[in-house]
Structure formats: C-alpha cells, structure tokens
Scaffold this motif. Structure first.
Motif, PDB file in Angstrom:
ATOM      1  N   LYS A  44      71.940  25.336  10.951  1.00  0.00           N
ATOM      2  CA  LYS A  44      71.726  25.536   9.516  1.00  0.00           C
ATOM      3  C   LYS A  44      70.256  25.342   9.157  1.00  0.00           C
ATOM      4  N   SER A  45      69.642  24.322   9.742  1.00  0.00           N
ATOM      5  CA  SER A  45      68.229  24.065   9.492  1.00  0.00           C
ATOM      6  C   SER A  45      67.364  25.221   9.992  1.00  0.00           C
ATOM      7  N   ALA A  46      67.670  25.703  11.199  1.00  0.00           N
ATOM      8  CA  ALA A  46      66.922  26.833  11.760  1.00  0.00           C
ATOM      9  C   ALA A  46      67.135  28.091  10.916  1.00  0.00           C
ATOM     10  N   GLY A  47      68.349  28.291  10.427  1.00  0.00           N
ATOM     11  CA  GLY A  47      68.639  29.438   9.560  1.00  0.00           C
ATOM     12  C   GLY A  47      67.863  29.363   8.259  1.00  0.00           C
ATOM     13  N   ALA A  48      67.781  28.168   7.691  1.00  0.00           N
ATOM     14  CA  ALA A  48      67.011  27.989   6.451  1.00  0.00           C
ATOM     15  C   ALA A  48      65.524  28.252   6.702  1.00  0.00           C
ATOM     16  N   ASP A  49      65.010  27.740   7.841  1.00  0.00           N
ATOM     17  CA  ASP A  49      63.611  28.004   8.195  1.00  0.00           C
ATOM     18  C   ASP A  49      63.358  29.495   8.360  1.00  0.00           C
ATOM     19  N   LEU A  50      64.271  30.145   9.044  1.00  0.00           N
ATOM     20  CA  LEU A  50      64.128  31.585   9.276  1.00  0.00           C
ATOM     21  C   LEU A  50      64.157  32.353   7.958  1.00  0.00           C
ATOM     22  N   LYS A  51      65.059  31.980   7.067  1.00  0.00           N
ATOM     23  CA  LYS A  51      65.151  32.649   5.770  1.00  0.00           C
ATOM     24  C   LYS A  51      63.858  32.477   4.983  1.00  0.00           C
ATOM     25  N   GLU A  52      63.317  31.269   4.995  1.00  0.00           N
ATOM     26  CA  GLU A  52      62.052  30.993   4.293  1.00  0.00           C
ATOM     27  C   GLU A  52      60.909  31.816   4.886  1.00  0.00           C
ATOM     28  N   ARG A  53      60.854  31.898   6.185  1.00  0.00           N
ATOM     29  CA  ARG A  53      59.792  32.652   6.855  1.00  0.00           C
ATOM     30  C   ARG A  53      59.927  34.150   6.609  1.00  0.00           C
ATOM     31  N   LEU A  54      61.152  34.639   6.581  1.00  0.00           N
ATOM     32  CA  LEU A  54      61.362  36.060   6.287  1.00  0.00           C
ATOM     33  C   LEU A  54      60.941  36.397   4.861  1.00  0.00           C
ATOM     34  N   GLU A  55      61.213  35.521   3.925  1.00  0.00           N
ATOM     35  CA  GLU A  55      60.773  35.734   2.542  1.00  0.00           C
ATOM     36  C   GLU A  55      59.251  35.776   2.476  1.00  0.00           C
ATOM     37  N   SER A  56      58.617  34.878   3.219  1.00  0.00           N
ATOM     38  CA  SER A  56      57.157  34.869   3.263  1.00  0.00           C
ATOM     39  C   SER A  56      56.625  36.162   3.878  1.00  0.00           C
ATOM     40  N   ALA A  57      57.281  36.646   4.918  1.00  0.00           N
ATOM     41  CA  ALA A  57      56.858  37.898   5.559  1.00  0.00           C
ATOM     42  C   ALA A  57      57.034  39.071   4.602  1.00  0.00           C
ATOM     43  N   ARG A  58      58.120  39.091   3.856  1.00  0.00           N
ATOM     44  CA  ARG A  58      58.327  40.164   2.871  1.00  0.00           C
ATOM     45  C   ARG A  58      57.228  40.150   1.823  1.00  0.00           C
ATOM     46  N   LYS A  59      56.851  38.956   1.391  1.00  0.00           N
ATOM     47  CA  LYS A  59      55.791  38.836   0.392  1.00  0.00           C
ATOM     48  C   LYS A  59      54.464  39.349   0.957  1.00  0.00           C
ATOM     49  N   GLU A  60      54.125  38.945   2.169  1.00  0.00           N
ATOM     50  CA  GLU A  60      52.884  39.402   2.799  1.00  0.00           C
ATOM     51  C   GLU A  60      52.911  40.907   3.018  1.00  0.00           C
ATOM     52  N   TYR A  61      54.038  41.431   3.456  1.00  0.00           N
ATOM     53  CA  TYR A  61      54.164  42.870   3.658  1.00  0.00           C
ATOM     54  C   TYR A  61      53.997  43.611   2.339  1.00  0.00           C
ATOM     55  N   GLY A  62      54.588  43.077   1.278  1.00  0.00           N
ATOM     56  CA  GLY A  62      54.455  43.686  -0.044  1.00  0.00           C
ATOM     57  C   GLY A  62      53.001  43.734  -0.499  1.00  0.00           C
ATOM     58  N   GLU A  63      52.264  42.657  -0.236  1.00  0.00           N
ATOM     59  CA  GLU A  63      50.848  42.623  -0.603  1.00  0.00           C
ATOM     60  C   GLU A  63      50.066  43.656   0.195  1.00  0.00           C
ATOM     61  N   LEU A  64      50.338  43.754   1.496  1.00  0.00           N
ATOM     62  CA  LEU A  64      49.648  44.739   2.328  1.00  0.00           C
ATOM     63  C   LEU A  64      49.993  46.158   1.888  1.00  0.00           C
ATOM     64  N   GLU A  65      51.257  46.385   1.548  1.00  0.00           N
ATOM     65  CA  GLU A  65      51.674  47.702   1.098  1.00  0.00           C
ATOM     66  C   GLU A  65      50.972  48.062  -0.209  1.00  0.00           C
ATOM     67  N   GLU A  66      50.860  47.086  -1.095  1.00  0.00           N
ATOM     68  CA  GLU A  66      50.185  47.325  -2.370  1.00  0.00           C
ATOM     69  C   GLU A  66      48.711  47.676  -2.154  1.00  0.00           C
ATOM     70  N   GLN A  67      48.036  46.956  -1.263  1.00  0.00           N
ATOM     71  CA  GLN A  67      46.632  47.257  -0.962  1.00  0.00           C
ATOM     72  C   GLN A  67      46.498  48.648  -0.348  1.00  0.00           C
ATOM     73  N   PHE A  68      47.409  48.980   0.538  1.00  0.00           N
ATOM     74  CA  PHE A  68      47.375  50.298   1.181  1.00  0.00           C
ATOM     75  C   PHE A  68      47.560  51.407   0.149  1.00  0.00           C
ATOM     76  N   MET A  69      48.525  51.230  -0.750  1.00  0.00           N
ATOM     77  CA  MET A  69      48.774  52.246  -1.771  1.00  0.00           C
ATOM     78  C   MET A  69      47.595  52.370  -2.728  1.00  0.00           C
ATOM     79  N   ASP A  70      46.906  51.265  -3.017  1.00  0.00           N
ATOM     80  CA  ASP A  70      45.694  51.332  -3.835  1.00  0.00           C
ATOM     81  C   ASP A  70      44.642  52.201  -3.158  1.00  0.00           C
ATOM     82  N   GLN A  71      44.502  52.045  -1.839  1.00  0.00           N
ATOM     83  CA  GLN A  71      43.540  52.851  -1.096  1.00  0.00           C
ATOM     84  C   GLN A  71      43.946  54.321  -1.081  1.00  0.00           C
ATOM     85  N   VAL A  72      45.229  54.588  -0.963  1.00  0.00           N
ATOM     86  CA  VAL A  72      45.714  55.973  -0.971  1.00  0.00           C
ATOM     87  C   VAL A  72      45.429  56.612  -2.324  1.00  0.00           C
TER      88      VAL A  72
END
Length: 104
Positions: A44-72
C-alpha cells in the motif's frame, strides 16, 4: 543549445528520473521478507508512492507539452508573418540535403 536539444534533454532527464524511481520501488518489493500483514502495508505504501510520483510526472509532462505547443504556435505565427523566409529556408535546406545525399 537548440530548443530540440533542450526538450530532448528534459525528456531524457524525466525518463531517467522515473526509471530510477521504478528501480527503487522494485528494490523495496524485493527486500520485503516480512509477514503477510507487513507486506500488505508495504505494498500500500509503495502504491501510494507510485501514485504520487505518477501525478508528478503528469504535471511535468503537461508543463513540457505546454512549452512545446508555445514554440509550435510561435513558429506558426512566424511563418504567417514572413512566409518567404520559411519558403527560402525550406528551399535551401532541400538543396543542401539533396547535395549531401547525391554525394558518393
């Protein structure tokens, strides 16, 4: 450093970061030699850690996607404002690539 290199470097660092996190998670799971109750708690602890890290990755990916679309959008606007520059650049690039490919 070109923008392509910048985004490539960000994606590589993001991939390396998450690869390391998954390795840590795998090590945690392998090191469990505990009773079933403890194992459930650790999972359960590992699952919670994984969920938190995946949310962080989604946020970082969203920021990168936004920067990329600004450049486009900036490139699209530039092409609309100065189409002859884009046509000339494309022509010169095509001639140069044709010259490189035709060399033996």
């Amino acid at each position: 450093m070109s923008k392509k290199d910048k985004y490539t470097k960000k994606f590589k660092s993001l991939f390396d970061k998450w690869s390391a996190e998954f390795d840590k998670l795998e090590d945690k799971i392998k090191k469990t030699g505990a009773a079933p109750g403890d194992l459930d708690e650790r999972i359960k602890s590992a699952g919670a850690d994984l969920k938190e890290r995946l949310e962080s990755a989604r946020k970082e990916y969203g920021e990168l996607e936004e920067q990329f679309m600004d450049q486009v959008h900036a490139a699209d606007e530039f092409i609309h404002v100065k189409p002859y520059y884009a046509i000339g650049g494309t022509f010169i690039t095509g001639v140069f690539l044709g010259w490189l490919v035709s060399r033996k």
